[in-house]
Design a protein around this motif. Structure first.
Motif, short mmCIF file in Angstrom:
data_model
loop_
_atom_site.label_atom_id
_atom_site.label_comp_id
_atom_site.label_asym_id
_atom_site.label_seq_id
_atom_site.Cartn_x
_atom_site.Cartn_y
_atom_site.Cartn_z
N MET A 1 0.82 -1.21 0.00
CA MET A 1 0.00 0.00 0.00
C MET A 1 0.86 1.26 0.00
N GLU A 2 1.98 1.21 0.75
CA GLU A 2 2.89 2.36 0.80
C GLU A 2 3.54 2.59 -0.57
N ILE A 3 3.95 1.49 -1.22
CA ILE A 3 4.55 1.59 -2.55
C ILE A 3 3.56 2.18 -3.54
N LYS A 4 2.31 1.70 -3.47
CA LYS A 4 1.26 2.21 -4.33
C LYS A 4 1.02 3.69 -4.10
N SER A 5 1.08 4.08 -2.82
CA SER A 5 0.89 5.49 -2.46
C SER A 5 2.00 6.35 -3.05
N TYR A 6 3.25 5.87 -2.95
CA TYR A 6 4.38 6.60 -3.52
C TYR A 6 4.26 6.71 -5.04
N GLN A 7 3.79 5.64 -5.68
CA GLN A 7 3.62 5.66 -7.13
C GLN A 7 2.58 6.69 -7.55
N ASN A 8 1.48 6.75 -6.78
CA ASN A 8 0.43 7.73 -7.08
C ASN A 8 0.94 9.16 -6.91
N GLN A 9 1.73 9.37 -5.82
CA GLN A 9 2.29 10.70 -5.59
C GLN A 9 3.26 11.09 -6.69
N ALA A 10 4.10 10.15 -7.10
CA ALA A 10 5.06 10.43 -8.17
C ALA A 10 4.34 10.73 -9.47
N GLY A 11 3.27 9.96 -9.76
CA GLY A 11 2.49 10.22 -10.96
C GLY A 11 1.82 11.57 -10.94
N ALA A 12 1.32 11.96 -9.78
CA ALA A 12 0.67 13.26 -9.64
C ALA A 12 1.67 14.40 -9.84
N LEU A 13 2.87 14.25 -9.25
CA LEU A 13 3.91 15.26 -9.41
C LEU A 13 4.35 15.38 -10.87
N LEU A 14 4.49 14.21 -11.53
CA LEU A 14 4.90 14.20 -12.93
C LEU A 14 3.87 14.92 -13.80
N LYS A 15 2.60 14.63 -13.53
CA LYS A 15 1.53 15.25 -14.32
C LYS A 15 1.40 16.73 -14.02
N GLU A 16 1.61 17.12 -12.75
CA GLU A 16 1.40 18.50 -12.35
C GLU A 16 2.52 19.42 -12.78
N TYR A 17 3.76 18.90 -12.75
CA TYR A 17 4.90 19.76 -13.04
C TYR A 17 5.58 19.45 -14.36
N VAL A 18 6.09 18.22 -14.51
CA VAL A 18 6.87 17.89 -15.70
C VAL A 18 6.01 17.91 -16.96
N LEU A 19 4.76 17.37 -16.86
CA LEU A 19 3.90 17.29 -18.02
C LEU A 19 2.90 18.43 -18.10
N ALA A 20 2.98 19.38 -17.20
CA ALA A 20 2.12 20.55 -17.30
C ALA A 20 2.50 21.35 -18.54
N ASP A 21 1.50 21.97 -19.18
CA ASP A 21 1.76 22.66 -20.45
C ASP A 21 2.91 23.65 -20.36
N SER A 22 2.99 24.38 -19.25
CA SER A 22 4.03 25.40 -19.12
C SER A 22 5.42 24.80 -18.91
N PHE A 23 5.48 23.54 -18.47
CA PHE A 23 6.78 22.92 -18.20
C PHE A 23 7.22 21.99 -19.32
N ILE A 24 6.31 21.64 -20.23
CA ILE A 24 6.64 20.68 -21.29
C ILE A 24 7.85 21.12 -22.12
N PRO A 25 7.92 22.37 -22.59
CA PRO A 25 9.08 22.77 -23.40
C PRO A 25 10.41 22.58 -22.68
N TYR A 26 10.47 23.00 -21.43
CA TYR A 26 11.73 22.94 -20.68
C TYR A 26 12.09 21.50 -20.29
N ALA A 27 11.06 20.74 -19.90
CA ALA A 27 11.30 19.33 -19.55
C ALA A 27 11.77 18.54 -20.77
N SER A 28 11.18 18.83 -21.93
CA SER A 28 11.53 18.10 -23.15
C SER A 28 12.94 18.46 -23.64
#
Length: 275
Positions: A9-36
């Motif tokens: 359950m803890e591992i699953k929780s960490y995976q969900n948090q990492a996915g949320a951070l990835l979607k919110e920051y790295v894959l956010a429209d404003s961050f896509i150019p710089y991340a890419s």
């Protein structure tokens, strides 16, 4: 049993948090150019290091190359990797995706973009920056001033399309020309490996001729024809975007014709020697 379930359950929780951070920051429209762009630079470094590691183990001739040749060997693997990636993405967006289709009533084709199209262009910008840095650092062993001009124009046009979303269709049309890069690089590898008189070298020259004709001559004619048909939409772009869409492909087209003349001359020379 309870401990293993809690750990899962803890591992699953960490995976969900990492996915949320990835979607919110790295894959956010404003961050896509710089991340890419960063992703493109990191990918270039990884390919360079892996090529050096694999070549040193599996290619006996690699150790006998000069330092300059080893650098070019590794550099060409980066350009091959980028060429395959951006050719696949460009062909998809230009010929298979509905994003830039005239049948899609979603505004002017010159202003259409998506997260994936922007990300792919960012990876390409990262590559051109990395390659330009290597060309300047080892100048002129990896290419002369024409390569510097080519990369500067490419960075300007691709970065503008990535950051503004303008003219991405025409940027991808031009990037399809990268499909010729693997063949050019293979020709250099065959030459360094002492296979200049082999049948593979001749066949490579023929393939380069037809690939160049289609991807860098005929495709550019289609690009200019497309711009002509959609000029009422093209002229709505910002002046900088309009300049890049018209001038950059024109300059690259002239350079492609100059290089094509050299390819024809080289192919004639190779075929004459074979006879």
């Amino acid at each position: 049993m309870l401990a293993s379930k809690t750990a899962a359950m803890e591992i699953k929780s960490y995976q969900n948090q990492a996915g949320a951070l990835l979607k919110e920051y790295v894959l956010a429209d404003s961050f896509i150019p710089y991340a890419s762009i960063i992703g493109g630079l990191v990918a270039c470094k990884m390919v360079y290091d892996l090529t050096q590691l694999i070549s040193a183990v599996h290619f006996k001739s690699f150790s006998s190359l000069s330092k300059v040749q080893r650098n070019e060997w590794n550099n060409r693997s980066i350009s091959t990797f980028h060429a395959i990636f951006i050719t696949v993405m460009s062909l998809y967006f230009v010929f298979w995706s509905d994003l830039y289709s005239d049948e899609l009533l979603a505004g002017f084709v010159t202003f259409r973009s998506s997260s994936l199209s922007t990300f792919s262009l960012g990876v390409s910008v990262g590559y051109f920056l990395a390659d330009l840095g290597m060309i300047c650092w080892f100048y002129p062993s990896l290419g002369g001033m024409e390569y510097v001009v080519h990369h500067l124009l490419s960075i300007a046009a691709v970065a503008y399309a990535m950051l503004t979303g303008e003219g991405q269709l025409y940027t991808y049309m031009v990037l399809i020309s990268e499909t010729t890069t693997p063949g050019i690089n293979l020709r250099w590898y065959l030459d360094v490996a002492g296979m200049k008189r082999s049948g593979a070298y001749v066949m490579n020259g023929v393939v380069i001729f037809f690939a160049w004709l289609v991807a860098r001559i005929l495709l550019f004619i289609y690009l200019f024809y497309h711009i002509y048909l959609h000029y009422d939409q093209v002229k709505q772009m910002h002046n900088i975007g309009l300049f890049l869409v018209v001038v950059v492909p024109s300059v690259l087209a002239v350079m492609n014709l100059m290089w094509f003349a050299k390819i024809i001359k080289g192919l004639k020379k190779t075929l004459t020697k074979r006879q």
